[in-house]
Design a protein around this motif. Sequence first.
Motif, PDB file in Angstrom:
ATOM      1  N   UNK A  97       0.831  -1.206   0.000  1.00 50.86           N
ATOM      2  CA  UNK A  97       0.000   0.000   0.000  1.00 50.86           C
ATOM      3  C   UNK A  97       0.867   1.259   0.000  1.00 50.86           C
ATOM      4  N   UNK A  98       1.843   1.284  -0.869  1.00 48.45           N
ATOM      5  CA  UNK A  98       2.725   2.429  -0.999  1.00 48.45           C
ATOM      6  C   UNK A  98       1.984   3.515  -1.765  1.00 48.45           C
ATOM      7  N   UNK A  99       2.073   4.738  -1.274  1.00 43.38           N
ATOM      8  CA  UNK A  99       1.380   5.802  -1.977  1.00 43.38           C
ATOM      9  C   UNK A  99       1.799   7.169  -1.513  1.00 43.38           C
ATOM     10  N   UNK A 100       1.160   8.147  -2.152  1.00 43.39           N
ATOM     11  CA  UNK A 100       1.414   9.550  -1.873  1.00 43.39           C
ATOM     12  C   UNK A 100       0.063  10.221  -1.692  1.00 43.39           C
ATOM     13  N   UNK A 101      -0.038  11.098  -0.705  1.00 46.88           N
ATOM     14  CA  UNK A 101      -1.268  11.827  -0.445  1.00 46.88           C
ATOM     15  C   UNK A 101      -1.125  13.237  -1.008  1.00 46.88           C
ATOM     16  N   UNK A 102      -2.215  13.754  -1.585  1.00 42.48           N
ATOM     17  CA  UNK A 102      -2.180  15.135  -2.058  1.00 42.48           C
ATOM     18  C   UNK A 102      -3.499  15.828  -1.745  1.00 42.48           C
ATOM     19  N   UNK A 103      -3.396  17.133  -1.515  1.00 37.68           N
ATOM     20  CA  UNK A 103      -4.566  17.947  -1.175  1.00 37.68           C
ATOM     21  C   UNK A 103      -4.369  19.345  -1.742  1.00 37.68           C
ATOM     22  N   UNK A 104      -5.478  20.007  -2.022  1.00 37.63           N
ATOM     23  CA  UNK A 104      -5.408  21.379  -2.519  1.00 37.63           C
ATOM     24  C   UNK A 104      -6.250  22.293  -1.641  1.00 37.63           C
ATOM     25  N   UNK A 105      -5.759  23.501  -1.517  1.00 37.29           N
ATOM     26  CA  UNK A 105      -6.457  24.570  -0.805  1.00 37.29           C
ATOM     27  C   UNK A 105      -5.932  25.877  -1.385  1.00 37.29           C
ATOM     28  N   UNK A 106      -6.224  26.989  -0.772  1.00 39.80           N
ATOM     29  CA  UNK A 106      -5.715  28.249  -1.318  1.00 39.80           C
ATOM     30  C   UNK A 106      -4.189  28.229  -1.308  1.00 39.80           C
ATOM     31  N   UNK A 107      -3.595  28.890  -2.297  1.00 42.93           N
ATOM     32  CA  UNK A 107      -2.129  28.925  -2.382  1.00 42.93           C
ATOM     33  C   UNK A 107      -1.520  29.475  -1.104  1.00 42.93           C
ATOM     34  N   UNK A 108      -2.115  30.515  -0.565  1.00 43.71           N
ATOM     35  CA  UNK A 108      -1.585  31.126   0.654  1.00 43.71           C
ATOM     36  C   UNK A 108      -1.579  30.120   1.804  1.00 43.71           C
ATOM     37  N   UNK A 109      -2.666  29.384   1.964  1.00 44.02           N
ATOM     38  CA  UNK A 109      -2.754  28.395   3.041  1.00 44.02           C
ATOM     39  C   UNK A 109      -1.752  27.262   2.814  1.00 44.02           C
ATOM     40  N   UNK A 110      -1.617  26.814   1.567  1.00 45.79           N
ATOM     41  CA  UNK A 110      -0.639  25.758   1.274  1.00 45.79           C
ATOM     42  C   UNK A 110       0.776  26.202   1.649  1.00 45.79           C
ATOM     43  N   UNK A 111       1.154  27.397   1.213  1.00 44.65           N
ATOM     44  CA  UNK A 111       2.500  27.901   1.500  1.00 44.65           C
ATOM     45  C   UNK A 111       2.712  28.088   3.004  1.00 44.65           C
ATOM     46  N   UNK A 112       1.685  28.604   3.689  1.00 44.08           N
ATOM     47  CA  UNK A 112       1.801  28.825   5.127  1.00 44.08           C
ATOM     48  C   UNK A 112       1.938  27.500   5.878  1.00 44.08           C
ATOM     49  N   UNK A 113       1.129  26.508   5.518  1.00 42.03           N
ATOM     50  CA  UNK A 113       1.203  25.207   6.175  1.00 42.03           C
ATOM     51  C   UNK A 113       2.554  24.540   5.908  1.00 42.03           C
ATOM     52  N   UNK A 114       3.049  24.662   4.692  1.00 39.32           N
ATOM     53  CA  UNK A 114       4.366  24.113   4.355  1.00 39.32           C
ATOM     54  C   UNK A 114       5.455  24.797   5.181  1.00 39.32           C
TER      55      UNK A 114
END
Length: 127
Positions: A97-114
């Motif tokens: 069960x090898x995999x990668x998770x992906x999610x999208x949200x506002x660019x600002x929120x993505x950058x801030x969370x990263x």
Amino acid sequence: MLKLTYTQSSFYLECLTLSPEEWVAQRVILGLRVGQSLSIQPSTASFLLPADLPGLEVLKAKVKREHTGIITLCACDAEYMEVTLQGSWLLDNSKDAVGVFFATMSNHTEFFLHKLWQEAETWVRCR
């Protein structure tokens, strides 16, 4: 788009400029070329951030303000806050069960969370 890659002992969070459709298309093409079957499943993924991490209060306010349901925050204990993301898993069809998770949200929120995740990596090592 945020991409989470889980390993045996940790995980890695990336902030990508590709749309989910572009990224999935690239992965499918790679899978076809190497003979790997893939599946995509809507799901959630979680990771922990230190509860005393600077900037966490800003994330809490942002999540409350945006009301998207894509991110939820939950206090695990006195030391950690659990961040849960709604998104999808791209899985190979192996028994592991090898995999990668992906999610999208506002660019600002993505950058801030990263940025918070990167700071947490340093924060935990310096304690």
